[in-house]
Design an enzyme around this catalytic site. Structure first.
Site, PDB file in Angstrom:
ATOM      1  N   THR A 135      -2.128   1.885  -8.008  1.00 47.07           N
ATOM      2  CA  THR A 135      -3.303   2.476  -8.679  1.00 47.07           C
ATOM      3  C   THR A 135      -2.868   3.461  -9.754  1.00 47.07           C
ATOM      4  O   THR A 135      -3.419   3.469 -10.864  1.00 47.07           O
ATOM      5  CB  THR A 135      -4.193   3.174  -7.627  1.00 47.07           C
ATOM      6  OG1 THR A 135      -4.594   2.222  -6.651  1.00 47.07           O
ATOM      7  CG2 THR A 135      -5.427   3.760  -8.296  1.00 47.07           C
ATOM      8  N   ASN A 152      -0.959   5.476   2.856  1.00 47.62           N
ATOM      9  CA  ASN A 152      -1.354   5.985   1.535  1.00 47.62           C
ATOM     10  C   ASN A 152      -2.650   6.762   1.683  1.00 47.62           C
ATOM     11  O   ASN A 152      -3.596   6.289   2.327  1.00 47.62           O
ATOM     12  CB  ASN A 152      -1.534   4.802   0.571  1.00 47.62           C
ATOM     13  CG  ASN A 152      -1.797   5.262  -0.854  1.00 47.62           C
ATOM     14  OD1 ASN A 152      -1.791   6.456  -1.137  1.00 47.62           O
ATOM     15  ND2 ASN A 152      -2.025   4.312  -1.737  1.00 47.62           N
ATOM     16  N   GLU A 188       1.569  -7.914   2.735  1.00 42.67           N
ATOM     17  CA  GLU A 188       1.379  -7.056   3.904  1.00 42.67           C
ATOM     18  C   GLU A 188       1.933  -7.747   5.148  1.00 42.67           C
ATOM     19  O   GLU A 188       1.553  -8.870   5.473  1.00 42.67           O
ATOM     20  CB  GLU A 188      -0.101  -6.712   4.111  1.00 42.67           C
ATOM     21  CG  GLU A 188      -0.659  -5.824   3.004  1.00 42.67           C
ATOM     22  CD  GLU A 188      -2.054  -5.309   3.307  1.00 42.67           C
ATOM     23  OE1 GLU A 188      -2.690  -5.814   4.241  1.00 42.67           O
ATOM     24  OE2 GLU A 188      -2.512  -4.394   2.590  1.00 42.67           O
ATOM     25  N   GLY A 229      -0.444  -5.630  -2.311  1.00 38.54           N
ATOM     26  CA  GLY A 229       0.856  -6.265  -2.207  1.00 38.54           C
ATOM     27  C   GLY A 229       0.950  -7.064  -0.918  1.00 38.54           C
ATOM     28  O   GLY A 229       0.014  -7.133  -0.117  1.00 38.54           O
ATOM     29  N   SER A 233      -5.499   4.702  -0.777  1.00 38.95           N
ATOM     30  CA  SER A 233      -5.176   3.276  -0.796  1.00 38.95           C
ATOM     31  C   SER A 233      -6.364   2.464  -1.301  1.00 38.95           C
ATOM     32  O   SER A 233      -7.499   2.642  -0.847  1.00 38.95           O
ATOM     33  CB  SER A 233      -4.793   2.823   0.613  1.00 38.95           C
ATOM     34  OG  SER A 233      -4.568   1.427   0.640  1.00 38.95           O
ATOM     35  N   SER A 234      -6.100   1.558  -2.259  1.00 40.46           N
ATOM     36  CA  SER A 234      -7.145   0.656  -2.751  1.00 40.46           C
ATOM     37  C   SER A 234      -7.393  -0.417  -1.704  1.00 40.46           C
ATOM     38  O   SER A 234      -6.482  -1.164  -1.353  1.00 40.46           O
ATOM     39  CB  SER A 234      -6.720   0.012  -4.072  1.00 40.46           C
ATOM     40  OG  SER A 234      -6.532   0.977  -5.065  1.00 40.46           O
ATOM     41  N   SER A 253       0.835  -1.194   0.000  1.00 41.56           N
ATOM     42  CA  SER A 253       0.000   0.000   0.000  1.00 41.56           C
ATOM     43  C   SER A 253       0.875   1.252   0.000  1.00 41.56           C
ATOM     44  O   SER A 253       1.790   1.385   0.808  1.00 41.56           O
ATOM     45  CB  SER A 253      -0.911  -0.003   1.236  1.00 41.56           C
ATOM     46  OG  SER A 253      -1.702   1.152   1.260  1.00 41.56           O
ATOM     47  N   GLY A 254       0.587   2.160  -0.916  1.00 43.64           N
ATOM     48  CA  GLY A 254       1.357   3.399  -1.024  1.00 43.64           C
ATOM     49  C   GLY A 254       2.484   3.326  -2.017  1.00 43.64           C
ATOM     50  O   GLY A 254       3.218   4.294  -2.195  1.00 43.64           O
TER      51      GLY A 254
END
Length: 1108
Positions: free
Chosen positions: A112, A157, A389, A387, A160-161, A107-108
Site C-alpha cells: 500500500t 500488518n 499467502e 501477495g 493491511s489491505s 501482507s505487511g
C-alpha cells in the site's frame, strides 16, 4: 556542476541482482541483508524493483529526491521506486505507451505504501493548474477512504489491505492527469462478523466510535465503548501509532474532497452503524406445536434501533430472520429457521451489506474521478493486490488469492520474456530460447472449465441433494488424483496414503511458490455466498435512499429465480478481465518483501525473506534476465563512463559514440564473446566483464586525481609567486609616492609660514593708519554734536516761556467767564438744587468706582485673595457682595475646564479632607500629592500579566503594602489591589493571590492620629473572609487607600458606608485572639522610621518619630 550518482558508484553490495556474482540463493539473501543493514531498501532485477519494508521513516522520499530522479535514465541513479515511477511516466507521456505497475508481496511487505509513493511521485512531476491539481487531489484522497473501509489490523500488518485494488489513471497528451477508474477485487467480508485472535475489524468501525462527535453518535444510536458491539474484537482494539479519531477526521475531509455530498456521507455512516447493531441481535430457540424448532429475537432493542436507522419495519426484518421462502417456478415454500440458521442469516446479511456498501463506495469514487473528455486517453494502471499467502490454516480466501498470484506470475514470466525478446530483436542481437518453469499447468488445474477445481466447486454447489465440504473433497480426489501438482491423502495416488503431514480433510497444491495445504472446511458455504431472498426483499422495502440501490434483487417486480454466480466464478471472471487488461499495457514490477514478523526496524529474518524470495520467483527472474546478457547500456553513457581507459577516447571523442566504444573495447582487449554490439546499446554477457571495467575505471580515476592534484599545486604555487611579485611592485610604488608627498608638504609648510609673517606685518601697518584716521573723524563729530545740543536747549527754553504766558491768559479768561455765569444763574436758583447736585455727585462717584474696579480686577485664580480697597465707606456692602459674586463666577469658570478624571481626583481630595483634616498628622503632607491609583501599572507591566488576568474587574488602586506579622511585628511585602467589589492581597514576586476579601465583608478601618502609614482592615464577624482574622497593613499611600475604600462604600447602594476609626489605640482580631495596637511618639534613638515591636501576646507597639 551537477553531481550524478550512478547505479555502479559507491555500491553497497550489488544494486542490480543481475550483476550478482556468483549467483546463488545464499548470495542473493546476503546482498539483500547487506543493503538492508545500510538502509538501502531498493534493489533492481533488471527493470524490476525489490522493495524491503524498513518499518521506519527514511529521508529518501523528500521533494528534493523527487527532483533528483525526475527525467533521469532508469540506471543513472541508485535504485529507487521513484526511478521506476519516472520511467513508467515518461514512457507513457513521450512514447504514448500505456503502462501498468504491478505491486505484489505478502501482507505487511509495504504494498500500500509503495502504491502511495508511485501516485505521489506521478502527482509531483506532472503538470500544474487549478483543474489538474483538483484531479490529483481527488486521486490521492481516494486512498484514505478506501483504506478506512477496506483495511484492517492483522497480526502481520497494522494497516493491511483486505481487498485487491487496481487503479487506471488517465492522462491527456501533455501527461496531465484527467481522472481515473478503480476496480476492487474480493473484499474479505468474512472479517465483518469474525476476526482471528490479535486482529481487528475494518478501520472504519473504530474510527467512527472514536472520532465522531457526541451528537453524531447520538443520531446513529451508538456508544463509544467498543465492548458494546459483538462484531468488534476487544483484544486488539487499540493499536500503537494509530490515532482512530484523527483518521476519522481525515476520512471525512477526504470524502468531501473526492466529491461526496453531506447526505451521502450520513447515509454511509448509518449503514456502518447498522452493521454494528446487526451484530448485537441475538436469537433464542422456540419450539412449535408440530415439534420443529424456530428462532426468535432475544432483545428487540438493537433490532428496533437498526430498523429506525434504515427505515425498515421491524416486523418485516424480524420475520426475515425467522423464516425462509423458497420459490420454484410457481410454487412457494416457507420454512422456519432454527437458531443456527438465524445466526447464519444475520451474519450473511452483515457481510453482504458491508460488501455492497464498499462496492458502492468504489463506484461513487469512480463517478467523481472519471475523466470527462470522451477522447482516447493514455493510461497508467497501478495494481495493489494481496501477495501469495501460506498460513497454518488456509481456506477458500487463501485459495483464490493464491490462484490470482499464479495468474500474475504467469503473465510476469510471459511479459518479461517478451520484453527481453523484443529488446534483442530491436537491437539486432541473436535470441536464444530460455528454459523456465511454466506455471500454466497449475492455473489450468484451478480454472479449467471441465476439470478445474473452481468448476468442480461450482458443480458441487449447484448439485441437488446433500452437499458438504467432504463430498467436494471426494470429487477432487476422484478427478484430480493423477495431477502432478495435486495431493490428497484420500486420492487414488498411493504415495500420499501414509503422509501424516496431510490431514484427511485437506488437499495440497504445489504452487510455483511452494506447497500450500488447504483445509476444505467452509469451501462450499464461502463459494455459495448465499443471502436469503427474504432478507433481500426486506432490505429493498427500506425507506433509506442507499439501501434500495444495494439490494436491487429484492424488488418484487423483478424476481429472478436464476441462481446468482458463485464467489469463485465472479473472482475468476474479474481475474480474467484483469489479465486481459494487463496484457495490453507495458508492465513495471515492484516486489515487496517483509524483513521480519515483528514489525521492527533493523531486523532481518533470513528464513522469512528466503521464503518470500522463493514464492515471488525472484531467483528465477534473475536467471531469465541473465539467460542472454547480464548488462546492457546505451553507447553514449557507456563511452562517457569508461572513456578515460583509452588514450584514443580521452579526454574527448569526436566521432560517433558506437565507434568510440568499439575503439575502447578493442584497446582493453575484452574477449569478443563477452559482449555484443546492438543498434543503440552494448550488451555485456558476464558480470565479471563489467566489474573488470569498473576496477580499471577506479584505478584510472585515482591516477587522474593524482595528476589533477599535481597540476593544481603547481598552479597554486605559481599564482602565489606572481601575486607576491605584484604586491612588491605595488608596495614600492606606494612608498615612493609617500616620500615625495612628505617632502612636498614640508616645503609647502615653510612657504606658508613666510607668507603669513609678511601678510601680518602689512596688516598691522594698515590697521595703525585706519585707527588714526578714525580718531580724527570721531573728534569732529563730537564737537559738532555739542554745538547742536546747545542751540537746541536755547530754543526749548524760549518755547516753554511762550507757552506759560499763553496758558495764564486762558486761565484768567476762564475764571472771568465763570464769574459772569454764576452772577447770571444766581437769580434762577431753586430749593431742590442741592438734591440734584447730590445725586449727580453720587452718580459720578459710582461711575468712577466701577471704572476703577474694572481696571484693578484681580486674577482668575480661585486661590487669589486680593481685592481692591473700597474708596468710600458707604460702598462697603456693595464692595463685599461684588467680591463674593466675582469669586463664585471665576470658580465656575475654573470648574468648567475640568475633565471627568480631574473632577474625580478633586472629589477624592475633598472626601479625604472631610475624613482626615485636623484628625490625622499625615494628612497635610498628602494634600499636594495627586492620587494616582495604579502605582504598579499592572495592566502594562508584563511581570503582573498573570495577576491582571486573574482579576475580572477594573483595578482602582494597585500598590505595594507591608502586611504586619503578629508574631514579630515585621512586614511582608504584598501587592494591594482594590476593585469595586473586593480587596486582594497577592505575593509580590510570583503574583499569586494570597487573600481576596469582598468589600461587604469589610466592617471598618482603623488608623492612628499620627504620621504613620499603618491601618487595620476589620472584617465582619461570621463572614467567610473573617476566618483568618483582620489585616494589619502599612502603606505610603494610606490617605488614598482609606479615601477610595470610604468612597466605594458611599457610592454603593447595597452596602453600608465604611466606618473610619481614628485613634492611637485599637484592637485587631488575629484568628482567635484580639491584639491591641498602640501608637507612641518615638524618641531620637528610634531614628526617623516607624517601627513595630511585639511587647507581649496581646500588644503590638508602633513607635512613630516626632515631626519637626
Amino acid at each position: 556542476m551537477e553531481v550524478k550518482t550512478s547505479l555502479l558508484d559507491n555500491m553497497i553490495g550489488v544494486g542490480d541482482m543481475v550483476l550478482l556474482e556468483p549467483l546463488s540463493e545464499d548470495s542473493f539473501l546476503e546482498n539483500l541483508r547487506k543493503r538492508f543493514d545500510h538502509s538501502e531498501i531498493y534493489t533492481y532485477i533488471g527493470s524490476v524493483v525489490i522493495s524491503m519494508n524498513p518499518y521506519r521513516s527514511l529521508p529518501i522520499f523528500t521533494p528534493d529526491k523527487v527532483e533528483e530522479y525526475r527525467n533521469r535514465n532508469f540506471y543513472e541513479l541508485s535504485p529507487h521506486i521513484y526511478a521506476l515511477a519516472d520511467e513508467a511516466y515518461r514512457s507513457l507521456r513521450d512514447q504514448d505507451k500505456d503502462q501498468c505497475i504491478l505491486i505484489t508481496g505478502e501482507s505487511g511487505a509495504g504494498k500500500t505504501e509503495a502504491s502511495k509513493l508511485v501516485m505521489s511521485y506521478v502527482a509531483a512531476v506532472c503538470g500544474k493548474g487549478q483543474e489538474v491539481n483538483k484531479v490529483k487531489e481527488q486521486l490521492l484522497q481516494s486512498n484514505p477512504v478506501l483504506e478506512a473501509f477496506g483495511n484492517a489490523k492483522t497480526v502481520r500488518n497494522d494497516n493491511s489491505s483486505r481487498f485487491g485494488k487496481y487503479m487506471d489513471i488517465e492522462f491527456d497528451f501533455k501527461g496531465d492527469p484527467l481522472g481515473g477508474v478503480i476496480s476492487n477485487y474480493l473484499l474479505e467480508k468474512s472479517r465483518v462478523v469474525k476476526q482471528p485472535r490479535g486482529e481487528r475489524n475494518f478501520h472504519v468501525f473504530y474510527q467512527l466510535l472514536s472520532g465522531a462527535s457526541d451528537d453524531t453518535l447520538k443520531k446513529l444510536k451508538l456508544e463509544r465503548d467498543f465492548s458494546k458491539y459483538n462484531y468488534l474484537s476487544l483484544d486488539s482494539a487499540a493499536v500503537n501509532g494509530l490515532d482512530d479519531a484523527a483518521n476519522f477526521r481525515t476520512v471525512r475531509n477526504a470524502m468531501q474532497i473526492v466529491g461526496f455530498m453531506e447526505d451521502e456521507v450520513q447515509s454511509v455512516l448509518e449503514l456502518v452503524a447498522a452493521v454494528l447493531k446487526l451484530g448485537n441481535i441475538e436469537f433464542k430457540p422456540e419450539s412449535r406445536c408440530n415439534g420443529t424448532d424456530e428462532s426468535r429475537v432475544k432483545d428487540k432493542n438493537d433490532l428496533k434501533e437498526m430498523c429506525e436507522l434504515l427505515g425498515i419495519e421491524q416486523s418485516v426484518l424480524e420475520r426475515a430472520f425467522s423464516y425462509r421462502t423458497v420459490e420454484a417456478k410457481l410454487e412457494k415454500v416457507s420454512t422456519t429457521l432454527n437458531v443456527a440458521q438465524a445466526y447464519y442469516a444475520r451474519d450473511a446479511l452483515a457481510k453482504n451489506l458491508y460488501s455492497r456498501l464498499f462496492t458502492w463506495l468504489v463506484s461513487r469514487i469512480n463517478e467523481s474521478i472519471k475523466a470527462q473528455a470522451k477522447t482516447r486517453h493514455k493510461v497508467m494502471g497501478v495494481l495493489d493486490i494481496y501477495g501469495f499467502e501460506i498460513f497454518e490454516d488456509n481456506s477458500f480466501e487463501q485459495f483464490i488469492i493464491n490462484y490470482c498470484n499464479e495468474k500474475l506470475q504467469q503473465i510476469f514470466i510471459e511479459l518479461t520474456l517478451r520484453e527481453e525478446q523484443e529488446e534483442y530483436v530491436r537491437e539486432g542481437i541473436e535470441w536464444t530460447n530460455i528454459e523456465y518453469f511454466n506455471n500454466a499447468i497449475i492455473c489450468d488445474l484451478i480454472e479449467n472449465n471441465q476439470n478445474g477445481i473452481l468448476a468442480m466447486l461450482d458443480e458441487e454447489c449447484l448439485r441437488p441433494g446433500t452437499v458438504t465440504d467432504e463430498t467436494f473433497l471426494d470429487k477432487l480426489n476422484t478427478i484430480c488424483a493423477e495431477h502432478q501438482h495435486f495431493e490428497s491423502r484420500l486420492s487414488k495416488n498411493s504415495k500420499f496414503l501414509t503422509d501424516h503431514s496431510l490431514p484427511h480433510s485437506c488437499f495440497r497444491i504445489q504452487h510455483y511458490a511452494g506447497k500450500v495445504l488447504y483445509r476444505v472446511e467452509g469451501f462450499v458455504d464461502k463459494n455459495n455466498d448465499l443471502l436469503y431472498r427474504d432478507l433481500s426483499q426486506a432490505m429493498y422495502k427500506a425507506n433509506h435512499s442507499l439501501i434500495k440501490q444495494l439490494f436491487p434483487e429484492g424488488n418484487p417486480a423483478k424476481v429472478n429465480l436464476k441462481r446468482p454466480p458463485t464467489a469463485g466464478t465472479q473472482f475468476k471472471t474479474s481475474v480474467g478481465t484483469l489479465m486481459r487488461n494487463l496484457q495490453t499495457k507495458n508492465p513495471n514490477y515492484i516486489r515487496c518483501i517483509k524483513p521480519n514478523d515483528k514489525k521492527a526496524s533493523h531486523i532481518f529474518t533470513e528464513s522469512l525473506v528466503c521464503h518470500q524470495v522463493r514464492y515471488l520467483g525472484l531467483m528465477e527472474n534473475v536467471r531469465v534476465r541473465r539467460a542472454g546478457y547480464a548488462f546492457r547500456q546505451a553507447y553514449e553513457p557507456c563511452l562517457e563512463r569508461y572513456k578515460m581507459l583509452c588514450k584514443k577516447t580521452w579526454p574527448h571523442w569526436r566521432g560517433p559514440a558506437r565507434e568510440g566504444v568499439e575503439v575502447l573495447m578493442a584497446d582493453l582487449q575484452v574477449p569478443a564473446e563477452e559482449f555484443s554490439y546492438g543498434r543503440s546499446k552494448i550488451f555485456i554477457r558476464n558480470p565479471r566483464t563489467l566489474f573488470f571495467l569498473e576496477e580499471r575505471r577506479r584505478q584510472c580515476l585515482q591516477d587522474l586525481a593524482a595528476l589533477i592534484q599535481k597540476i593544481y599545486r603547481g598552479w597554486k604555487c605559481r599564482s602565489r609567486f606572481l601575486l607576491m611579485k605584484k604586491s612588491q611592485v605595488v608596495v614600492s610604488a606606494w612608498y615612493r609616492r609617500y616620500a615625495q608627498q612628505k617632502k612636498y608638504k614640508q616645503v609647502k609648510s615653510a612657504t606658508t609660514v613666510v607668507q603669513s609673517y609678511t601678510r601680518g606685518w602689512q596688516a598691522r601697518k594698515l590697521l595703525r593708519e585706519l585707527k588714526y584716521q578714525k580718531r580724527c573723524e570721531e573728534a569732529v563729530t563730537t564737537i559738532s554734536a555739542f554745538w547742536h545740543g546747545t542751540q537746541a536747549r536755547r530754543e526749548l527754553r524760549r518755547l516753554k516761556e511762550e507757552a506759560r504766558r499763553k496758558h495764564a491768559v486762558a486761565v484768567i479768561w476762564a475764571f472771568w467767564q465763570g464769574l459772569k455765569v454764576r452772577r447770571e444763574y444766581r437769580k434762577f436758583f431753586r430749593a431742590n438744587a442741592g438734591k440734584k447736585i447730590y445725586e449727580f455727585t453720587i452718580q459720578r462717584i459710582m461711575q468712577k468706582y466701577f471704572l476703577g474696579l474694572k481696571s484693578s480686577m484681580p486674577s482668575m485664580s480661585p486661590i487669589d485673595r486680593k481685592w481692591p480697597a473700597r474708596p468710600y465707606r458707604f460702598l462697603d456692602g456693595v464692595h463685599t457682595e461684588l467680591r463674593r459674586i466675582f469669586h463664585l463666577w471665576r470658580c465656575k469658570k475654573y470648574r468648567g475646564q475640568f475633565t471627568e478624571e480631574r473632577k474625580a481626583v478633586y472629589e477624592e481630595k475633598l472626601e479625604a479632607s472631610e475624613i482626615f483634616k485636623d484628625k490625622k498628622a499625615l494628612y497635610p503632607s498628602s494634600v499636594s500629592q495627586p492620587f494616582k491609583g495604579d502605582y504598579l501599572e499592572i495592566s502594562k507591566n508584563p511581570k503582573y500579566q498573570k495577576l491582571n488576568s486573574a482579576v475580572d474587574e477594573k483595578v482602582l488602586l494597585a500598590d505595594v503594602v507591608n502586611k504586619i506579622n503578629r508574631a514579630n511585628g515585621k512586614g511582608t511585602a504584598r501587592i494591594f489591589l482594590l476593585t469595586k467589589k473586593s480587596v486582594l492581597l497577592a505575593d509580590q514576586k510570583t503574583g499569586q493571590v494570597k487573600a481576596s476579601v469582598p468589600l461587604p465583608d469589610v466592617a471598618s478601618v482603623s488608623v492612628s492620629t499620627q504620621s504613620d502609614g499603618f491601618f487595620a482592615l476589620k472584617l465582619k464577624e461570621g463572614s467567610a473572609s473573617a476566618v483568618k482574622g483582620d489585616f494589619l497593613l502599612s502603606s505610603e499611600h494610606l490617605i488614598e487607600i482609606i479615601t477610595k475604600l470610604h468612597r466605594i462604600g458611599a457610592t454603593a447602594a447595597d452596602r453600608e458606608q465604611l466606618n473610619v476609626d481614628i485613634s492611637d489605640e485599637f484592637l485587631v482580631q488575629f484568628k482567635q485572639d484580639k491584639v491591641c495596637v498602640k501608637f507612641i511618639q518615638g524618641g531620637p534613638k528610634n531614628g526617623s522610621s516607624v517601627s513595630c515591636k511585639r511587647k507581649n501576646n496581646r500588644l503590638l507597639e508602633v513607635s512613630v518619630p516626632t515631626t519637626a
